[in-house]
Structures are given as structure tokens and as C-alpha cells.
Scaffold this motif. Structure first.
Motif, PDB file in Angstrom:
ATOM      1  N   GLY A 183       0.940  -0.863   0.097  1.00  0.00           N
ATOM      2  CA  GLY A 183      -0.095   0.364  -0.339  1.00  0.00           C
ATOM      3  C   GLY A 183       1.028   1.590   0.414  1.00  0.00           C
ATOM      4  N   GLU A 238      -5.683   5.450  -3.341  1.00  0.00           N
ATOM      5  CA  GLU A 238      -5.220   5.840  -1.408  1.00  0.00           C
ATOM      6  C   GLU A 238      -4.369   7.069  -1.328  1.00  0.00           C
ATOM      7  OE1 GLU A 238      -2.562   2.124  -1.338  1.00  0.00           O
ATOM      8  OE2 GLU A 238      -1.952   1.875  -2.593  1.00  0.00           O
ATOM      9  N   GLN A 271      -3.536  11.919   1.764  1.00  0.00           N
ATOM     10  CA  GLN A 271      -4.601  10.940   2.085  1.00  0.00           C
ATOM     11  C   GLN A 271      -5.769  11.700   1.553  1.00  0.00           C
ATOM     12  OE1 GLN A 271      -5.792   9.531   5.454  1.00  0.00           O
ATOM     13  NE2 GLN A 271      -5.486  11.744   6.493  1.00  0.00           N
TER      14      GLN A 271
END
Length: 222
Positions: free
Chosen positions: A93, A160, A209
Motif C-alpha cells: 500500500g 489511496e 490521503q
């Protein structure tokens, strides 16, 4: 038989091993001197004295002060990038990859403070730094930026990270890391690499984010 002969010729000799050991000793001594005095003020005599050898002996292994400097710098840069590549690739991630990219550098600065002191003292004036004109060093710097760019691009593609100017953001991340390390080494901030990592990630991730992770496209444009 021919292959055996080639293998025998390519194997390092005792003289090669001794030479490599002596070069490593000189580079280690040079790091300390460059960190203390900077490139311009440091002399080959200073390095030889720190290494405990004669100046003439030093010239058997290196042609110049510039060669010693670049060898010392590139050795640390290569080690740092190898570790960063491994840890970023293993992370899952965007957030964890960014975290590893930052963490490797903060931890490296704790273990190799002399390298970072050289980096900060010399790169404040790139015009007179030999590394500024070193193609291998320039290429290494570009690889570092490209690595974090790739993380950002993938993070954007997978929602993301909200859409940011990738190149500028990558360079800003690198600048922030350097700033945090510099302030700690200069004694302006009393912190550990772990504390610095938490600070940097809180600051970075708040701006990267999506506003609503459940609905990445909902971030308001400012």
C-alpha cells in the motif's frame, strides 16, 4: 580447463583483499574529516593522518581528494538506496511504502551521521561541490526521486492518494526528510528517528490521503 583458468584469474588475490581493506580504511577516515571540516577545508594530509598512513601511501589507492570524497559519498548513497528499494518493494500500500521511504533515511541518519553532515555542509553550495558534477551521484539522486514518484503514481491510480503534482510532491517529501534530519543533527530538535518518523508521516499523510477514504473522489478542491 579454460573455465577453471578464467575462474582462477578472476578470484581476488591476497593483494586485492589487502588493497580493498586499505581503501575502506581511508574512506572511513575521510568521512570523519569531511564531516568535521567540509570538502574545501579538508586536505589529503588530514585524511592520511586520520587513517594513520603516509600521504604517499594514500596516493597508491586514490588519485585525489575529489576521488576519495566521491567514493565515500557514493558508497553511502548506494547502501541507502539498496535498503530503501528493498523495504519499499516489500511494503503493502501507498502509505506503508511512503513510510518505509521516510523511515530508511531517518534510520540511516542515526547510523551514519558523518555522511549526512557531509551532505548538508557541501550541498549548501553546490557550485563548489565535486558531487554536483558527478554523473553517478546525480543519477543516484534522480533514482531516489523516481522511486517516491512511482509510489505516488501508484497510490493515485489506486485511490489511496488524492491527485497531486507527482514530481513536485516527491521533491517536497525529499526536502522535508532532509530538513528533519538536518535539524536533529544540528541539535535544534531533540528527537529520535522513530519520533521524527511519526511527525513526518502525520504531516505528509494528512496532505496525501483522500478526505473521505470510503469515497476517494469526494476530496474538495482548494
Amino acid at each position: 580447463m579454460v573455465q577453471s583458468g578464467l575462474a582462477a584469474r578472476s578470484a581476488p588475490t591476497k593483494q586485492d583483499v589487502v588493497a580493498e581493506f586499505r581503501r575502506a580504511e581511508i574512506v572511513t577516515a575521510a568521512r570523519k574529516i569531511f564531516a568535521q571540516c567540509g570538502y574545501r577545508s579538508c586536505t589529503v594530509d588530514n585524511i592520511a593522518d586520520q587513517a594513520g598512513i603516509a600521504k604517499g601511501t594514500l596516493y597508491l589507492y586514490f588519485k585525489s581528494k575529489e576521488e576519495i570524497y566521491l567514493t565515500a559519498l557514493m558508497a553511502d548513497v548506494s547502501d541507502l538506496q539498496e535498503e530503501a528499494s528493498r523495504r519499499v518493494a516489500a511494503a503493502c500500500g501507498a502509505r506503508e511504502k511512503v513510510r518505509e521511504f521516510v523511515a530508511v533515511r531517518l534510520e540511516h541518519s542515526e547510523r551514519h551521521a558523518d555522511f549526512w553532515r557531509i551532505f548538508f555542509s557541501e550541498f549548501s553550495n553546490l557550485a563548489v561541490s565535486p558531487a554536483a558534477h558527478s554523473k553517478p551521484f546525480q543519477a543516484a539522486q534522480q533514482r531516489s526521486i523516481a522511486q517516491i514518484e512511482k509510489v505516488l503514481e501508484d497510490g493515485i491510480a489506486h485511490h489511496e492518494i488524492h491527485k497531486v503534482p507527482v514530481r513536485r510532491t516527491a521533491m517536497a517529501i525529499a526536502d522535508l526528510i532532509r530538513c528533519v534530519i538536518e535539524r536533529r543533527l544540528m541539535g535544534f530538535v531533540k528527537s529520535t528517528p522513530r519520533e521524527d518518523l511519526t511527525f513526518v508521516m502525520n504531516l505528509l499523510w494528512g496532505g496525501l490521503q483522500p478526505t473521505n477514504p470510503a469515497n476517494p473522489g469526494s476530496r474538495k478542491r482548494g
